[in-house]
Design an enzyme around this catalytic site. Structure first.
Site, mmCIF file in Angstrom:
data_model
loop_
_atom_site.group_PDB
_atom_site.id
_atom_site.type_symbol
_atom_site.label_atom_id
_atom_site.label_comp_id
_atom_site.label_asym_id
_atom_site.label_seq_id
_atom_site.Cartn_x
_atom_site.Cartn_y
_atom_site.Cartn_z
ATOM 1 N N ASP A 136 -91.266 -9.636 -20.797
ATOM 2 C CA ASP A 136 -91.555 -11.051 -21.047
ATOM 3 C C ASP A 136 -92.800 -11.503 -20.304
ATOM 4 O O ASP A 136 -93.360 -10.770 -19.481
ATOM 5 C CB ASP A 136 -90.339 -11.915 -20.669
ATOM 6 C CG ASP A 136 -89.770 -11.582 -19.297
ATOM 7 O OD1 ASP A 136 -90.464 -10.914 -18.504
ATOM 8 O OD2 ASP A 136 -88.634 -11.993 -19.011
ATOM 9 N N ASN A 188 -77.887 -17.509 -14.495
ATOM 10 C CA ASN A 188 -77.118 -17.994 -15.652
ATOM 11 C C ASN A 188 -76.799 -16.867 -16.642
ATOM 12 O O ASN A 188 -76.355 -17.130 -17.754
ATOM 13 C CB ASN A 188 -77.887 -19.125 -16.348
ATOM 14 C CG ASN A 188 -79.237 -18.670 -16.889
ATOM 15 O OD1 ASN A 188 -79.571 -17.488 -16.822
ATOM 16 N ND2 ASN A 188 -80.004 -19.596 -17.434
ATOM 17 N N HIS A 216 -79.011 -14.793 -17.983
ATOM 18 C CA HIS A 216 -80.060 -14.441 -18.959
ATOM 19 C C HIS A 216 -80.580 -13.029 -18.721
ATOM 20 O O HIS A 216 -80.515 -12.511 -17.614
ATOM 21 C CB HIS A 216 -81.191 -15.482 -18.973
ATOM 22 C CG HIS A 216 -82.117 -15.466 -17.802
ATOM 23 N ND1 HIS A 216 -82.844 -16.570 -17.415
ATOM 24 C CD2 HIS A 216 -82.452 -14.493 -16.920
ATOM 25 C CE1 HIS A 216 -83.588 -16.267 -16.373
ATOM 26 N NE2 HIS A 216 -83.362 -15.016 -16.045
ATOM 27 N N GLU A 244 -82.066 -16.951 -22.888
ATOM 28 C CA GLU A 244 -81.247 -17.899 -22.144
ATOM 29 C C GLU A 244 -79.920 -18.136 -22.867
ATOM 30 O O GLU A 244 -79.846 -17.994 -24.096
ATOM 31 C CB GLU A 244 -81.986 -19.239 -22.043
ATOM 32 C CG GLU A 244 -83.353 -19.153 -21.376
ATOM 33 C CD GLU A 244 -83.277 -19.071 -19.860
ATOM 34 O OE1 GLU A 244 -82.168 -18.946 -19.301
ATOM 35 O OE2 GLU A 244 -84.336 -19.147 -19.220
#
Ligand code: PGA
Length: 241
Positions: A67, A136, A138, A143
């Site tokens: 990414d 979280n 991800h 996400e």
């Protein structure tokens, strides 16, 4: 899913670097799927040490990164291209022409994403994909959401991720609000996946990865569908399992 629990961050980094070095030794022209963030820095340092000791050679290695922020220029010291150069590429004999990081300056984002995905396919997928995990759950910048995208795409970052990443920027307002990321299917093109996690901040995410049902609300849980995943986490990250 294989889980290796290490005493601490340093041991996690060493175990991860040993596994990566095996991949490079088995195929000097292998394709590495690489990740950024705090977690893999120790592993990159160990890989550099192995390179300096003459144990591994990057001359023919190819790489694709997971990414990149969007928009961001490669010379911005918070860009993931800058990170990769600093922590690995400039310290070993990899040919930078053989390294790919999503282009944070791409004008036509949809075209860029299609081309990045095609590049992963041309390379035949990655031999090993390194992943961190978000607090979280991800993976990459995929996400938690009701649906997850398959392929490389532009994503709007969640407030949690912006807040977590603001420690690297002058202020939270400076964190880019978007990123380019491989999708779940892009990640699954890897023959082997190596997920690294360290510290209590990741404990809830590791617990979900290991114990919860498969849910797009915690993208990492999808990894249990991949045939070859190794999780290397330290005792703190494993403390809630
Ligand atoms: P970190 O990020 O390694 O900086 O904790 C991992 C991630 O958010 O995927």
């Amino acid at each position: 899913m294989k889980i290796i629990v290490t005493k601490n961050y340093d041991e996690m980094s060493k175990v991860a670097a040993d596994l990566m070095a095996e991949v490079i030794k088995n195929d000097p022209a292998c394709v590495l799927g690489l990740a950024t963030g705090d977690t893999p820095i120790g592993m990159y340092n160990e890989l550099v040490a192995k390179y300096e000791a003459g144990e591994i050679d990057f001359a023919a290695v190819r790489s694709v990164n997971l990414d990149e922020y969007y928009p961001i220029t490669p010379d911005n010291d918070q860009s993931y291209r800058y990170f990769m150069d600093k922590h690995l590429f400039d310290r070993v004999n990899i040919d930078k022409a053989n390294t790919s990081v999503p282009d944070g300056t791409a004008k036509d984002v949809s075209k860029f994403c299609r081309e990045y995905e095609a590049k992963i396919d041309e390379l035949g997928g990655t031999d090993v994909q390194v992943l961190g995990i978000g607090r979280n759950g991800h993976i990459g910048f995929n996400e938690p959401d009701a649906e997850l995208e398959r392929f490389t795409h532009l994503v709007e970052l969640t407030t949690d991720t912006i807040e977590a990443n603001s420690r690297f920027f002058a202020s939270e307002a400076d964190v880019p609000k978007h990123a380019l990321t491989m999708g779940i299917h892009s990640v699954f093109k890897a023959r082997k996946i190596l997920l690294l996690a360290s510290g209590k901040g990741k404990a809830a995410a590791i617990r979900a990865l290991v114990k919860s049902n498969i849910t797009t609300a915690c993208p990492a849980t999808l990894l249990c569908l991949h045939p070859d995943v190794t999780v290397i986490c330290d005792e703190d990250a494993y403390s809630l399992v």
